[in-house]
Write an enzyme that holds these catalytic residues in place. Structure first.
Site, short mmCIF file in Angstrom:
data_model
loop_
_atom_site.label_atom_id
_atom_site.label_comp_id
_atom_site.label_asym_id
_atom_site.label_seq_id
_atom_site.Cartn_x
_atom_site.Cartn_y
_atom_site.Cartn_z
CG PHE A 1 -17.74 -11.46 -15.74
CD1 PHE A 1 -17.85 -11.88 -14.42
CD2 PHE A 1 -18.51 -12.10 -16.69
CE1 PHE A 1 -18.69 -12.90 -14.05
CE2 PHE A 1 -19.37 -13.13 -16.34
CZ PHE A 1 -19.45 -13.54 -15.02
CB ILE B 1 -25.54 -18.39 -17.56
CG1 ILE B 1 -26.70 -19.27 -17.04
CG2 ILE B 1 -24.39 -19.26 -18.05
CD1 ILE B 1 -27.31 -20.16 -18.11
N PRO C 1 -22.41 -17.40 -12.44
CG PRO C 1 -22.38 -15.10 -12.04
CD PRO C 1 -21.98 -16.13 -13.05
CE1 TYR D 1 -4.54 -0.71 0.04
CE2 TYR D 1 -3.57 -2.78 0.77
CZ TYR D 1 -4.64 -2.08 0.26
OH TYR D 1 -5.80 -2.74 -0.06
CD GLU E 1 -7.16 -5.47 0.95
OE1 GLU E 1 -5.91 -5.53 1.08
OE2 GLU E 1 -7.74 -4.64 0.23
#
Length: 401
Positions: A394, A277, A279, A95, A137
């Site tokens: 996506f 289709i 997921p 970071y 995270e």
């Protein structure tokens, strides 16, 4: 906590950064990769070439700046990004470099439009945001490690079965090479594959939705082969996967993702386009397992029957409490003869209103970005509240609004 002056400076200058977000994103990645070329192993180079990643990064930073005094307003974006970071293996020590480079990019692009006070305020804001991301995270890494069968980093899987689902989509069934248990996952999540392609200097990482309900002894992903077009080159990883054989080994990170389904009993409508289709199939199968009494409508759109994947899965749904509809943009002669679709053309508001009893439902949709924008616009025009419109993109573009 940030002081009031810092918050005011960031809020005031966020629109300026937004106006120049693409150029800032481009400059940021130029600088970042020159400093740390190994990060090519994490970032999707196809999205880099298309400009998607640059736009997504700058958009996220500007959104965080605009809402620096109320980050709950962008909770969805934060959840999506942190899930992606955990899947890619982003670490806390990365970071500072990102922050330093981002501020350099802002200075390089905006020049006289920013001064030391503005850069100092954004440096404080970035650190505050980074601390939140790092904390979330860290918890995600801990959660996945503590799951039964869970792991961090990469784990070796072998392809136990390949199934051709359509002219362009193939399903891959994956089992751990170590023979250990598989952790469960939430329907709608994805796994991340890392592949090394001969001739390429760096590895490639891609996210693929899990296309079956959890609780199996394999993970199933259904991957569309991205062929070359006039505008875009062929997809490197998708074509690589389609060339693999049963028994080949793939490296994968544990399931991740925030596109998951509500357990409330409100009626559900799934709207998928093309490979979107994947997921949805995991979601609807999970609902049938866990809430068989729930009202479900499943709408799938494809170009035609040749590229319509997971047909057998859809046919099986019709035997349960699921109402299915199919929309083909350009049906083939065989499609007409077999009468395998319910609408020719595209999913639009008029058709949705004709097949759905009302709008008081939870809508989940996934597919190409133009498809999702069209569906989202239709649902918004109908008056479906934002909280009842859930989607998965996506690409790195975090919003379709």
């Amino acid at each position: 906590m940030l002081d009031d002056k810092t918050i005011q400076t960031v809020n005031t200058t966020a629109p300026v950064l937004q106006e120049n977000s693409h150029d800032i994103g481009v400059r940021f990645y130029e600088l970042l990769f020159s400093k740390a070329p190994s990060l090519y192993n994490i970032f999707n180079q196809t999205n880099q070439k298309r400009g998607n990643q640059q736009d997504a990064l700058a958009h996220s930073v500007c959104m965080a700046g605009e809402h620096i005094d109320n980050l709950d307003a962008i909770k969805g974006m934060v959840e999506r990004v942190t899930e992606k970071h955990r899947a890619l293996g982003v670490q806390a020590e990365q970071y500072p470099l990102v922050g330093e480079t981002l501020l350099e990019a802002v200075q390089d692009v905006l020049r006289h439009k920013v001064n030391e006070e503005v850069i100092g305020a954004w440096a404080k804001a970035y650190q505050a945001i980074a601390d939140i991301f790092i904390s979330i995270e860290s918890n995600l890494y801990e959660q996945v490690q503590q799951q039964e069968g869970g792991w961090t980093g990469l784990r070796s899987f072998y392809i136990t079965k390949k199934v051709r689902e359509s002219d362009v989509i193939t399903s891959f069934y994956l089992k751990p090479q170590d023979g250990g248990p598989l952790p469960t996952y939430q329907a709608g999540q994805y796994i991340t594959l890392q592949v090394d392609i001969e001739g390429d200097t760096y590895a490639h990482m891609r996210h693929y939705s899990l296309s079956d309900a959890p609780g199996k002894d394999t993970y199933r992903i259904s991957v569309k082969r991205e062929d070359q077009t006039e505008e875009l080159p062929a997809g490197k990883v998708s074509n690589y996967l389609h060339r693999t054989s049963e028994g080949d080994i793939l490296q994968a990170a544990a399931p991740a993702g925030d596109f998951t389904i509500s357990t409330e009993l409100m009626p559900l409508v799934f709207i998928s386009g093309g490979v979107g289709i994947t997921p949805m199939m995991s979601m609807v199968k999970t609902i049938l397992d866990q809430q068989p009494e729930r009202e479900v409508t499943f709408i799938h759109a494809a170009q035609n029957g040749n590229v319509h994947a997971l047909k057998e899965d859809l046919q099986a749904l019709a035997h349960h409490n699921v109402t299915c509809y199919t929309c083909y943009a350009t049906p083939t002669d065989e499609d007409y003869q077999a009468e395998t679709f319910d609408k020719e053309g595209y999913v639009d508001l008029a058709w949705l209103q004709s097949i759905l009893s009302d709008k008081n439902k939870d809508f989940y949709f996934c597919g190409p970005v133009p498809f999702m924008k069209s569906v989202n616009d239709a649902l918004r025009e109908w008056g479906v509240p934002a909280e009842q419109r859930q989607f998965e993109a996506f690409t790195p573009l975090s919003t379709i609004e």
